[in-house]
Design a protein around this motif. Structure first.
Motif, PDB file in Angstrom:
ATOM      1  N   ILE A 129     -56.949  -6.589  14.743  1.00 26.18           N
ATOM      2  CA  ILE A 129     -57.008  -6.114  16.399  1.00 26.18           C
ATOM      3  C   ILE A 129     -56.707  -4.602  16.341  1.00 26.18           C
ATOM      4  CG2 ILE A 129     -55.259  -6.445  18.324  1.00 26.18           C
ATOM      5  CD1 ILE A 129     -55.523  -9.237  17.879  1.00 26.18           C
ATOM      6  N   GLU A 130     -57.190  -4.108  17.269  1.00 28.23           N
ATOM      7  CA  GLU A 130     -56.708  -2.744  17.663  1.00 28.23           C
ATOM      8  C   GLU A 130     -56.409  -2.857  19.164  1.00 28.23           C
ATOM      9  OE1 GLU A 130     -58.559   1.502  17.419  1.00 28.23           O
ATOM     10  OE2 GLU A 130     -59.602   0.196  18.774  1.00 28.23           O
ATOM     11  N   LEU A 131     -55.050  -2.533  19.515  1.00 25.85           N
ATOM     12  CA  LEU A 131     -54.439  -3.000  20.683  1.00 25.85           C
ATOM     13  C   LEU A 131     -55.278  -2.727  21.981  1.00 25.85           C
ATOM     14  CD1 LEU A 131     -52.063  -4.642  22.135  1.00 25.85           C
ATOM     15  CD2 LEU A 131     -51.117  -2.514  22.625  1.00 25.85           C
ATOM     16  N   HIS A 132     -55.488  -1.271  22.128  1.00 31.00           N
ATOM     17  CA  HIS A 132     -56.085  -1.156  23.396  1.00 31.00           C
ATOM     18  C   HIS A 132     -57.594  -1.803  23.628  1.00 31.00           C
ATOM     19  CE1 HIS A 132     -53.720   2.852  23.958  1.00 31.00           C
ATOM     20  NE2 HIS A 132     -53.098   1.765  23.804  1.00 31.00           N
ATOM     21  N   SER A 133     -58.498  -1.911  22.398  1.00 31.80           N
ATOM     22  CA  SER A 133     -59.985  -2.374  22.916  1.00 31.80           C
ATOM     23  C   SER A 133     -59.611  -3.838  22.978  1.00 31.80           C
ATOM     24  CB  SER A 133     -60.852  -2.125  21.647  1.00 31.80           C
ATOM     25  OG  SER A 133     -60.304  -2.200  20.271  1.00 31.80           O
ATOM     26  N   PHE A 134     -58.488  -4.725  22.243  1.00 31.03           N
ATOM     27  CA  PHE A 134     -58.413  -5.950  22.495  1.00 31.03           C
ATOM     28  C   PHE A 134     -57.990  -6.167  24.099  1.00 31.03           C
ATOM     29  CE2 PHE A 134     -55.022  -9.464  23.040  1.00 31.03           C
ATOM     30  CZ  PHE A 134     -55.761 -10.363  22.619  1.00 31.03           C
ATOM     31  N   LEU A 135     -57.374  -5.285  24.536  1.00 30.06           N
ATOM     32  CA  LEU A 135     -56.709  -5.505  25.925  1.00 30.06           C
ATOM     33  C   LEU A 135     -57.963  -4.991  27.101  1.00 30.06           C
ATOM     34  CD1 LEU A 135     -53.371  -3.918  26.003  1.00 30.06           C
ATOM     35  CD2 LEU A 135     -53.850  -6.158  25.855  1.00 30.06           C
ATOM     36  N   GLY A 136     -58.988  -4.450  26.474  1.00 29.05           N
ATOM     37  CA  GLY A 136     -59.871  -3.783  27.605  1.00 29.05           C
ATOM     38  C   GLY A 136     -59.239  -3.418  28.865  1.00 29.05           C
ATOM     39  N   ASP A 137     -59.734  -3.752  29.941  1.00 26.31           N
ATOM     40  CA  ASP A 137     -59.619  -3.464  31.307  1.00 26.31           C
ATOM     41  C   ASP A 137     -58.159  -4.454  31.638  1.00 26.31           C
ATOM     42  OD1 ASP A 137     -61.005  -5.620  31.783  1.00 26.31           O
ATOM     43  OD2 ASP A 137     -62.353  -4.756  33.526  1.00 26.31           O
ATOM     44  N   LYS A 138     -57.697  -5.422  30.901  1.00 25.56           N
ATOM     45  CA  LYS A 138     -56.626  -6.214  31.503  1.00 25.56           C
ATOM     46  C   LYS A 138     -55.322  -6.056  31.275  1.00 25.56           C
ATOM     47  CE  LYS A 138     -59.768 -10.303  30.824  1.00 25.56           C
ATOM     48  NZ  LYS A 138     -60.248 -10.266  32.272  1.00 25.56           N
ATOM     49  N   TRP A 139     -54.355  -6.779  31.915  1.00 21.52           N
ATOM     50  CA  TRP A 139     -52.931  -6.487  31.652  1.00 21.52           C
ATOM     51  C   TRP A 139     -52.854  -7.154  30.178  1.00 21.52           C
ATOM     52  CZ3 TRP A 139     -48.798  -5.021  35.115  1.00 21.52           C
ATOM     53  CH2 TRP A 139     -49.284  -4.672  36.548  1.00 21.52           C
ATOM     54  N   GLY A 140     -51.493  -6.831  29.488  1.00 21.90           N
ATOM     55  CA  GLY A 140     -51.346  -7.451  28.388  1.00 21.90           C
ATOM     56  C   GLY A 140     -50.094  -7.829  28.288  1.00 21.90           C
ATOM     57  N   ILE A 141     -49.623  -8.947  27.462  1.00 24.27           N
ATOM     58  CA  ILE A 141     -48.376  -9.430  27.139  1.00 24.27           C
ATOM     59  C   ILE A 141     -48.245  -9.479  25.709  1.00 24.27           C
ATOM     60  CG2 ILE A 141     -48.713 -11.728  27.734  1.00 24.27           C
ATOM     61  CD1 ILE A 141     -45.631 -12.095  28.056  1.00 24.27           C
ATOM     62  N   LEU A 142     -47.421  -8.751  25.028  1.00 24.42           N
ATOM     63  CA  LEU A 142     -47.039  -8.878  23.521  1.00 24.42           C
ATOM     64  C   LEU A 142     -45.644  -9.427  23.439  1.00 24.42           C
ATOM     65  CD1 LEU A 142     -47.657  -7.888  20.294  1.00 24.42           C
ATOM     66  CD2 LEU A 142     -46.894  -5.681  21.132  1.00 24.42           C
ATOM     67  N   PHE A 143     -45.558 -10.432  22.570  1.00 18.32           N
ATOM     68  CA  PHE A 143     -44.104 -10.954  22.661  1.00 18.32           C
ATOM     69  C   PHE A 143     -43.871 -11.214  20.876  1.00 18.32           C
ATOM     70  CE2 PHE A 143     -45.539 -15.400  22.666  1.00 18.32           C
ATOM     71  CZ  PHE A 143     -47.000 -15.316  23.132  1.00 18.32           C
ATOM     72  N   SER A 144     -42.570 -10.905  20.676  1.00 16.34           N
ATOM     73  CA  SER A 144     -42.525 -11.168  19.116  1.00 16.34           C
ATOM     74  C   SER A 144     -41.343 -12.162  18.771  1.00 16.34           C
ATOM     75  CB  SER A 144     -41.729  -9.572  18.788  1.00 16.34           C
ATOM     76  OG  SER A 144     -40.486  -9.488  19.539  1.00 16.34           O
ATOM     77  N   HIS A 145     -41.631 -12.291  17.563  1.00 16.04           N
ATOM     78  CA  HIS A 145     -40.942 -13.520  17.010  1.00 16.04           C
ATOM     79  C   HIS A 145     -40.094 -13.302  15.668  1.00 16.04           C
ATOM     80  CE1 HIS A 145     -42.592 -16.407  20.238  1.00 16.04           C
ATOM     81  NE2 HIS A 145     -43.444 -15.632  20.093  1.00 16.04           N
ATOM     82  N   PRO A 146     -39.085 -13.870  15.410  1.00 11.48           N
ATOM     83  CA  PRO A 146     -38.236 -13.502  14.119  1.00 11.48           C
ATOM     84  C   PRO A 146     -39.199 -14.050  13.035  1.00 11.48           C
ATOM     85  CG  PRO A 146     -36.920 -14.373  15.744  1.00 11.48           C
ATOM     86  CD  PRO A 146     -38.202 -14.577  16.415  1.00 11.48           C
ATOM     87  N   ALA A 147     -39.833 -15.129  13.018  1.00 11.25           N
ATOM     88  CA  ALA A 147     -40.193 -16.049  11.830  1.00 11.25           C
ATOM     89  C   ALA A 147     -41.252 -17.053  12.090  1.00 11.25           C
ATOM     90  CB  ALA A 147     -39.448 -16.121  10.727  1.00 11.25           C
ATOM     91  N   ASP A 148     -42.195 -17.407  11.443  1.00 12.67           N
ATOM     92  CA  ASP A 148     -43.047 -18.613  11.332  1.00 12.67           C
ATOM     93  C   ASP A 148     -42.023 -19.805  10.892  1.00 12.67           C
ATOM     94  OD1 ASP A 148     -44.884 -16.695  11.992  1.00 12.67           O
ATOM     95  OD2 ASP A 148     -46.392 -17.425  10.164  1.00 12.67           O
ATOM     96  N   TYR A 149     -42.381 -20.921  11.265  1.00 13.33           N
ATOM     97  CA  TYR A 149     -41.823 -22.141  11.123  1.00 13.33           C
ATOM     98  C   TYR A 149     -40.287 -22.003  11.194  1.00 13.33           C
ATOM     99  CZ  TYR A 149     -46.141 -22.842   8.242  1.00 13.33           C
ATOM    100  OH  TYR A 149     -47.318 -22.963   7.925  1.00 13.33           O
ATOM    101  N   THR A 150     -39.910 -21.571  12.494  1.00  7.57           N
ATOM    102  CA  THR A 150     -38.736 -21.729  12.793  1.00  7.57           C
ATOM    103  C   THR A 150     -38.666 -22.314  14.310  1.00  7.57           C
ATOM    104  OG1 THR A 150     -38.991 -19.417  13.940  1.00  7.57           O
ATOM    105  CG2 THR A 150     -37.857 -19.500  11.746  1.00  7.57           C
ATOM    106  N   PRO A 151     -37.466 -23.245  14.656  1.00  9.19           N
ATOM    107  CA  PRO A 151     -37.555 -24.024  15.576  1.00  9.19           C
ATOM    108  C   PRO A 151     -37.889 -23.282  17.155  1.00  9.19           C
ATOM    109  CG  PRO A 151     -35.447 -23.742  14.820  1.00  9.19           C
ATOM    110  CD  PRO A 151     -36.110 -23.191  13.710  1.00  9.19           C
TER     111      PRO A 151
END
Ligand code: BEZ
Length: 219
Positions: A20-42
């Motif tokens: 993914i390249e962020l700007h082309s992924f978003l195109g002309d839309k709004w974006g929400i990017l949300f982060s997580h500590p790790a996979d397989y966590t509750p």
């Protein structure tokens, strides 16, 4: 760190749908990017499930969703099955998850939680939310520690305020919900306020200052 109003870095990263390249992924839309500590966590498993359930609400608001977690794509793909099972979801997962094994993005975007470490002693990513406008500029950021899950209904409420106030000369008060009364921006002179918001009301306060002006939510 990215500050409000900065153009969000146009990073490239591997994800569950390929590079993914962020700007082309978003195109002309709004974006929400949300982060997580790790996979397989509750807590993360509940958060990603909640956002998947809210996907139609984000789409309705012209948003593209993007998650990021400090593990590889293979782990993400396996974890998605758990997320879907635990949250009673099926079908295609509605948004990609970026792989940030080396924490490169976590460091670049100031998302590390120094109090939470993985088995190898590496710091984990905190729970960041970045809202990016169609102009690719950062409109909002929040940062929670790894131990506190986010309220994504609140994120939608904030998005409603961001989209309204990007268009209209109002601000939204405490606990505002979409369609509720708004405050006329303090920078708007009273003649202009009368023109723009004919139904607004000036509230009298002991100081005598006329800064508390409420208006029905503009359409
Ligand atoms: C969780 O997602 O449950 C979690 C991850 C890292 C630290 C604490 C909780």
């Amino acid at each position: 760190m990215v500050n409000l109003g900065d153009v969000f870095p146009n990073f490239k990263a591997e994800s569950t749908i390929g590079e993914i390249e962020l700007h082309s992924f978003l195109g002309d839309k709004w974006g929400i990017l949300f982060s997580h500590p790790a996979d397989y966590t509750p807590v993360c498993t509940t958060e990603l499930g909640k956002v998947a359930k809210l996907a139609p609400e984000f789409t309705k608001r012209n948003f593209k969703m993007l998650a990021i977690s400090c593990d590889n794509v293979e782990d993400h793909l396996g974890w998605i099955k758990d997320i879907q099972a635990y949250n009673c979801l099926s079908g295609e997962f509605p948004y990609p998850i970026i792989a940030d094994e080396k924490r490169e993005l976590a460091v670049k975007l100031g998302m590390l939680d120094p109090d939470e470490k993985d088995a190898a002693g590496m710091p984990l990513t905190a729970r960041a939310v970045f809202i990016i406008g169609p102009d690719k500029k950062l409109k909002l950021s929040i940062l929670y520690p790894a131990t506190t899950g986010r309220n994504f209904d609140e994120v939608l409420r904030v998005i409603d305020s961001l989209q309204l106030t990007a268009e209209k000369k109002v601000a939204t008060p405490a606990d505002w919900q979409a369609g509720g009364n708004c405050m006329v921006l303090p920078s708007i002179p009273s003649a202009e306020a009368k023109e723009l918001f004919p139904d607004h009301k000036v509230h009298e306060v002991p100081s005598g200052k006329q800064y508390l002006r409420t208006t029905p939510c503009p359409k």
